[in-house]
Structures are given as C-alpha cells and as structure tokens.
Write a protein that holds these residues in place. Structure first.
Motif, short mmCIF file in Angstrom:
data_model
loop_
_atom_site.label_atom_id
_atom_site.label_comp_id
_atom_site.label_asym_id
_atom_site.label_seq_id
_atom_site.Cartn_x
_atom_site.Cartn_y
_atom_site.Cartn_z
N LYS A 370 8.21 5.09 7.94
CA LYS A 370 9.38 5.90 7.55
C LYS A 370 9.09 6.53 6.20
O LYS A 370 8.79 5.83 5.23
N PHE A 371 9.18 7.86 6.13
CA PHE A 371 8.88 8.58 4.89
C PHE A 371 10.17 9.06 4.24
O PHE A 371 10.90 9.88 4.82
N THR A 372 10.43 8.55 3.06
CA THR A 372 11.68 8.87 2.37
C THR A 372 11.47 9.53 1.02
O THR A 372 12.43 9.86 0.34
N LYS A 373 10.20 9.69 0.61
CA LYS A 373 9.92 10.33 -0.67
C LYS A 373 8.55 10.99 -0.61
O LYS A 373 7.85 10.90 0.40
N THR A 374 8.18 11.67 -1.67
CA THR A 374 6.88 12.31 -1.72
C THR A 374 5.79 11.25 -1.65
O THR A 374 5.88 10.20 -2.28
N GLU A 375 4.74 11.55 -0.88
CA GLU A 375 3.60 10.64 -0.75
C GLU A 375 2.46 11.16 -1.62
O GLU A 375 2.02 12.31 -1.47
N TYR A 376 1.97 10.31 -2.52
CA TYR A 376 0.85 10.69 -3.38
C TYR A 376 -0.38 9.87 -3.01
O TYR A 376 -0.32 8.64 -2.99
N ILE A 377 -1.48 10.55 -2.72
CA ILE A 377 -2.75 9.90 -2.43
C ILE A 377 -3.64 10.20 -3.62
O ILE A 377 -4.22 11.28 -3.73
N SER A 378 -3.71 9.26 -4.55
CA SER A 378 -4.44 9.54 -5.80
C SER A 378 -5.50 8.48 -6.04
O SER A 378 -5.26 7.29 -5.87
N CYS A 379 -6.69 8.94 -6.44
CA CYS A 379 -7.80 8.02 -6.65
C CYS A 379 -7.66 7.31 -8.00
O CYS A 379 -6.92 7.75 -8.88
N PRO A 380 -8.37 6.20 -8.17
CA PRO A 380 -8.28 5.46 -9.43
C PRO A 380 -9.11 6.06 -10.55
O PRO A 380 -9.01 5.63 -11.69
N GLY A 381 -9.96 7.04 -10.20
CA GLY A 381 -10.85 7.61 -11.21
C GLY A 381 -12.11 6.79 -11.35
O GLY A 381 -12.17 5.61 -11.03
N CYS A 382 -13.17 7.46 -11.83
CA CYS A 382 -14.45 6.80 -12.12
C CYS A 382 -15.23 7.75 -13.01
O CYS A 382 -14.70 8.76 -13.48
#
Length: 472
Positions: A370-382
C-alpha cells in the motif's frame, strides 16, 4: 548456531561453513557480523582511515571501500597501513565493479574483495534484449571462468576472501535477456560464479543478493538458499536492502527485508544501508541481530491471530526506533508472503507518543502493499558518489513529499543507478563529478546537468510530465 535473547527465546540459524575475512570469521557457529561501507574517496587516505575508525568505534566488524580503479586499489595498502598504525585490525574489503584487473590488485592488499557478477565480465548493461543460442550462451560462461580463475588463484595465494555480491540494479543484459527481471535471474547470476568456485574448491566465499525492493530481495535470497541446497553448497550469506534511504523509511525498509530473513534463520552478516553517515548504520544493524529471535517468536504468534486479512501486532516500547524495527521485523515475512494485506499496531507503553497508523502505513509501503506517500530509493553513498548526497536528498524530499505514490530514485553514481530505480518514476543519478543526469523510468531525459541546477530541473521534469499526462 542458535541466537538466544535475554528471555531465552532461541532461533536456529541455517548452517553454513565458516569463512575467514582477516581476523573475523563468519558463518558456522560464529555470531552474525555487522558491517558498513566508507563514503570517503578511496584516494583520500587520511579521511578514509578516520571514517573506518569511526565505524569500528560504533561496533562495525568489517568495512568496505570502493575501488573503482587501479589507483584506488593500490591505495588500499596505505589505508590499511594507517588503520593498523592506529591500533585497529578490522578487515577491509575492496568493492569492485567493471574491471577484473582492479579486483586482482585489491586482493593483494585487502582481507576481502567484493565482485559483482553483473559487471565483472559482461559488458555494461544497456537494457537491450540479446538473443543467444545455447551454444553461444555456454561460450559466455566460459569467458567468466577464464577471467575468474586468475583472480581466485591470487586470492588463494594471499588468503583473501571474496564476496560475490549480486545487485538487482546491475544485472547484465545477458542475464536479463534469458531470465527476465526476476528473482530467478538474480539467483542464476550468482550461481554461475559459485559453481566455478565450487569446482575449483575455493571456499572462502561470502554471498550477497541485494535489491531496493524488499519483496525481490527476500524472494531472491530464499531461492538462492534452495539452489545452493540442491547443488551441495553452504556458503555464508550477507543480507541487506540496498538503496533503503534514510531516517524512518530507511530503517523500516531495512528491518522488514533483513528481518524477514533473520527471523527465518537465514543470514551470517548484515549491513543496513542508510543515506546517512556510515557509523549511523551500525547501531541499527546490531538491534536487528539482537531482536531476531524475539521477533520470530512474535511473528509465529501473530500469524495465528490474522483475521479479516489484517495482521495485528502489540508491543510495549518506550523507544520509537525500537518500535519501528520490531514492528517491521515481525511483520516482514508475513506481509512479503501476503499472509495479510492490512496491518494494525498497538503499543501499550503510554510514554511513547507516535502515530501508529502512519507507522503501519510505512511498513505496508516497505512491503510493496500500500503506497500512501512518496517513495524514495536513495543509495547510502560511497567513494563513487559524485555530488552532495545527503543535502540533495533533503532538498528533493522537501519539494516532493506531497506527491503521494510517486517513486523517485536518488543515486550517487551509475553502478546501480538506472537499474535499481527501474520501477521508479523519476531518477536523479550522478553522471560525473558535480554533474547529474535525470531519468524518467529507465530513459535518460537530461544529461550532465550542473549539480546546482539539477534539483530544480528534476522538479521541472516531474511537473511537465504530470501536465502532459493530465492533458491526455
């Protein structure tokens, strides 16, 4: 090995053979190991040493560093020297993509080397469908063997462990063309390399299969375990949800995916990938290990009480993060397996005031229900990250949190970028130092935009796409 909590709850772990990475042994009867990855440039020796020491001080047991070229691989010698001179003997693992020679160099200086089957021999993916006869496909497998064997020999001579790390976001076009974008394809990408290791009797191998999609990640690891069992393999497993994000969302997504497997007794080492300073990952990871047996017992009881497609969980937690992690871990496998599609959470400790409906919705979103807000796919960085990741995430979130159901990928570089955000609506990907490319789905729409203009242009792309869709 059994995991035992303070209330004597136990959880039997899947048996694996022990693998030694420097001073740390994982698998077998050893504890579940917790690790992280540097975000510093690997050519910056002092900054890298200091960040490694901070990770270790926080409780990290292994540290990985990106080695995108030969210079970075060779500089691991100086980084290792600096860490040892500081009185720290933590194992260092080089992270290699696209260049087998770099892996061979790194194996001379590091306790472990991670290689990615998706780009170790296969050409960089272009999302093209390729046709192979069975004979031609076998020739491609021979190329892998020819390139991998010298690396295994170097690792054998220097007592270097390897990690075969498959990322959903960087599967090769070859694998994608034959198996599709599926857990079966992810597993086969790994098994191609494992079969060579087994045939060569090279056993110092740890495996990871990661995805930003928790359902794909859990299904893929389960399938891998089945495949290894069929072929007589018992390699230790590293668990992680890649590009999980930051804050509450990153913790919940990690706890749900990693927790679903830990509570089934799967996993010998873990990393919680947060878009934060790497030392912030360690306490969260340690809690997941600590709570695994307790949450497995809670899950068994909760499953019996599922009614009207609703999973009901009750806790007594005074700490918000503990509540988030335990709720996501307990619900994880039940939601991923679609035993329920609704979630109700109760917390009997009145000292903690939080919106439990919002927490339940966040867990349902992490489980892709169930999607109720914006979905962010963000990397941890390196060390490959090409712009100010944390600041950029904050600016993008501030401008887009009202866009319910929209998926936005925020990726530091191209290694997993376009692939890991394959189901994202829009992507923000580091293209060069200070330059960003913008994607709509898998299509690159705007290339090499100056970093200072990129967030505004992303918003413009989102708005213009919304206007075009509404006019149709």
């Amino acid at each position: 090995m059994a995991i035992t909590t303070t209330d004597n709850t136990t959880l039997r772990r899947r048996p694996t053979h022990p693998v030694k990475v420097g001073k740390v042994v994982m698998g077998g009867d050893n504890p579940i190991r917790v690790q992280s990855m540097n975000t510093t440039p690997t050519l910056d020796t002092e900054a890298s040493v200091q960040q490694i020491l901070r990770i270790v001080q926080a409780g990290g047991e292994l540290v990985r560093l990106t080695t995108q070229g030969t210079r970075e691989a060779e500089n691991m010698r100086l980084i290792s020297q600096g860490v040892r001179e500081a009185g720290c003997d933590v194992p260092l693992v080089a992270d290699v993509h696209f260049n087998p020679h770099v892996a061979e160099v790194a194996a001379l200086y590091c306790e472990g080397v991670r290689i990615n089957p998706g780009n170790y021999v296969d050409a960089a993916r272009q999302f093209k469908h390729l046709e192979y006869t069975d004979e031609a496909y076998q020739e491609e497998l021979k190329k892998i063997e020819q390139r991998l064997l010298p690396f295994l020999q170097i690792c054998r001579e220097h007592d270097t462990a390897i990690r075969i790390g498959v990322n959903h976001g960087s599967l090769s076009d070859r694998i994608m063309s034959r198996y599709g974008d599926t857990p079966e394809g992810i597993v086969e990408s790994c098994m191609e390399f494992l079969r060579i290791c087994k045939r060569e009797n090279f056993t110092q191998v740890v495996i990871s299969i990661k995805a930003s999609n928790t359902v794909v990640m859990v299904q893929s690891v389960r399938l891998l375990v089945e495949a290894m069992d069929r072929e007589g393999m018992d390699f230790p497993l590293h668990l992680g949800v890649t590009e999980a994000g930051e804050g509450e969302d990153g913790r919940i997504k990690s706890a749900l995916g990693i927790g679903a497997l830990l509570t089934e007794g799967i996993g010998d080492t873990i990393r919680v990938s947060l878009s934060e300073e790497p030392e912030c990952e360690i306490p969260v990871a340690r809690k997941l290990v600590q709570y695994a047996a307790e949450c497995a017992a809670l899950r068994r009881e909760a499953e019996k009480q599922i009614a009207d497609d609703t999973l009901t969980l009750t806790f007594s937690e005074a700490n918000l993060e503990d509540l988030q992690l335990k709720a996501a871990m307990t619900a994880g496998a039940l939601l991923i397996d679609r035993k329920a599609h609704k979630l109700t959470i109760h917390n009997t400790d009145s000292t903690l005031s939080t919106d439990l409906t919002d927490l339940a919705d966040s867990i349902l979103q992490a489980a892709r229900i169930k999607f109720t807000k914006t979905e962010y796919i963000s990397c941890p960085g390196c060390g490959r990250t090409l712009y100010d990741l944390q600041g950029t995430i904050a600016r993008i979130k501030e401008a887009t949190t009202h866009l319910k159901g929209l998926k936005i990928g925020i990726m530091g570089c191209i290694v997993n970028g376009p692939g890991e955000m394959a189901d994202a609506d829009f992507g923000y990907v580091g293209a060069a130092r200070g330059k960003v490319s913008l994607y709509r789905g898998k299509e690159c729409i705007r290339k090499n935009i100056p970093e200072e203009e990129a967030v505004e242009q992303l918003l413009d792309l989102i708005n213009s796409s919304s206007e075009n869709n509404s006019s149709k």
